[in-house]
Design a protein around this motif. Sequence first.
Motif, mmCIF file in Angstrom:
data_model
loop_
_atom_site.group_PDB
_atom_site.id
_atom_site.type_symbol
_atom_site.label_atom_id
_atom_site.label_comp_id
_atom_site.label_asym_id
_atom_site.label_seq_id
_atom_site.Cartn_x
_atom_site.Cartn_y
_atom_site.Cartn_z
ATOM 1 N N THR A 71 0.840 -1.190 0.000
ATOM 2 C CA THR A 71 0.000 0.000 0.000
ATOM 3 C C THR A 71 0.879 1.246 0.000
ATOM 4 N N ILE B 66 -6.299 10.206 -2.464
ATOM 5 C CA ILE B 66 -5.440 9.364 -3.292
ATOM 6 C C ILE B 66 -4.666 10.174 -4.334
ATOM 7 N N GLY C 225 -12.178 7.500 4.810
ATOM 8 C CA GLY C 225 -11.721 6.230 4.277
ATOM 9 C C GLY C 225 -10.250 5.946 4.476
ATOM 10 N N PHE C 226 -9.571 6.763 5.263
ATOM 11 C CA PHE C 226 -8.153 6.572 5.533
ATOM 12 C C PHE C 226 -7.919 6.439 7.032
ATOM 13 N N HIS D 186 -1.392 8.882 5.460
ATOM 14 C CA HIS D 186 -2.763 8.387 5.446
ATOM 15 C C HIS D 186 -2.818 7.109 4.605
ATOM 16 N N PRO E 49 -5.062 3.883 3.049
ATOM 17 C CA PRO E 49 -6.439 3.494 2.727
ATOM 18 C C PRO E 49 -6.958 2.425 3.685
ATOM 19 N N ARG E 50 -8.146 2.661 4.196
ATOM 20 C CA ARG E 50 -8.738 1.752 5.173
ATOM 21 C C ARG E 50 -8.875 0.327 4.623
ATOM 22 N N GLN E 51 -9.120 0.214 3.278
ATOM 23 C CA GLN E 51 -9.305 -1.109 2.672
ATOM 24 C C GLN E 51 -8.061 -1.976 2.790
ATOM 25 N N HIS E 52 -6.919 -1.348 2.988
ATOM 26 C CA HIS E 52 -5.653 -2.076 3.025
ATOM 27 C C HIS E 52 -5.216 -2.443 4.439
#
Length: 266
Positions: free
Chosen positions: A89, A97, A119-120, A127, A129-132
């Motif tokens: 990431t 982004i 989302g971070f 910062h 990404p929360r998805q990672h």
Amino acid sequence: MSDPRLTPDPARMMQSEPAQVCVPLTDLMRQPGGPRDRQLLLGADVTLMDAQGSWAYVQAQADGYCGYVERHHLAAALAITHRIIAPATHAYLDADIKSADRTSLSHGSRVAATGQSDGFIETAHGHIPRQHLAPVDSLHDDPAEVAALFIGTPYLWGGNSRWGIDCSGLVQAACAACGLICPGDSDLQEGALGSEVTDDSPPQRNDLLFWKGHVALVYDAQTLIHANAHAMATVFEPLQDAIDRIAQADGPVTSHRRLAVSPPRG
């Protein structure tokens, strides 16, 4: 005779202080400036036993491995909250982004959240990404699935990251994500991981096959996943093809071991 990889050098045990890797990746070396034995990722906890000049002698808490790292790659331990679950990431300057990326982080890196926004997850490194990310105490249940995240990663002797990894580093990353304590080198893994399969039963997902100086993870009944110098990458390889190829160069399989993990989902 004690193993110097896992037994601290008495001459270097001047102190015993907790510390933490504060850079994305650092080499763990046999001597200051010497060859790489393994690598440590951001957020790895270590015990600092000696510090002289620009080098620190440490023992990694996760697997007990001892060695030297650059002193400025260590800092006081933070309260880790999350770990990277994507193959890799970026940490961005802002929660955007399109903002500048400050650094790149490998799967398995550990970070301390300082806030959340859009989302971070905010960290000292930027910062992310929360998805990672996942909570640091959450676990996978399928080592083979984790190992597959590293497909295409360049082979690197002693490597432990998405930027470069070797056979034992891949197994260690897969096991660590599933909460399995795992040594750093294949000879140590052969003696410590799972239970030996002695009844000639066929390999199944998440079994380990060992050769002299090599280890591979069984992905399915016909396929291995391993980091290897033949391909210079982490690859899938037909199981029997790999057994035959490696036998010609390094000899036969030395053991077949079965990890104690939850049954694969689905």
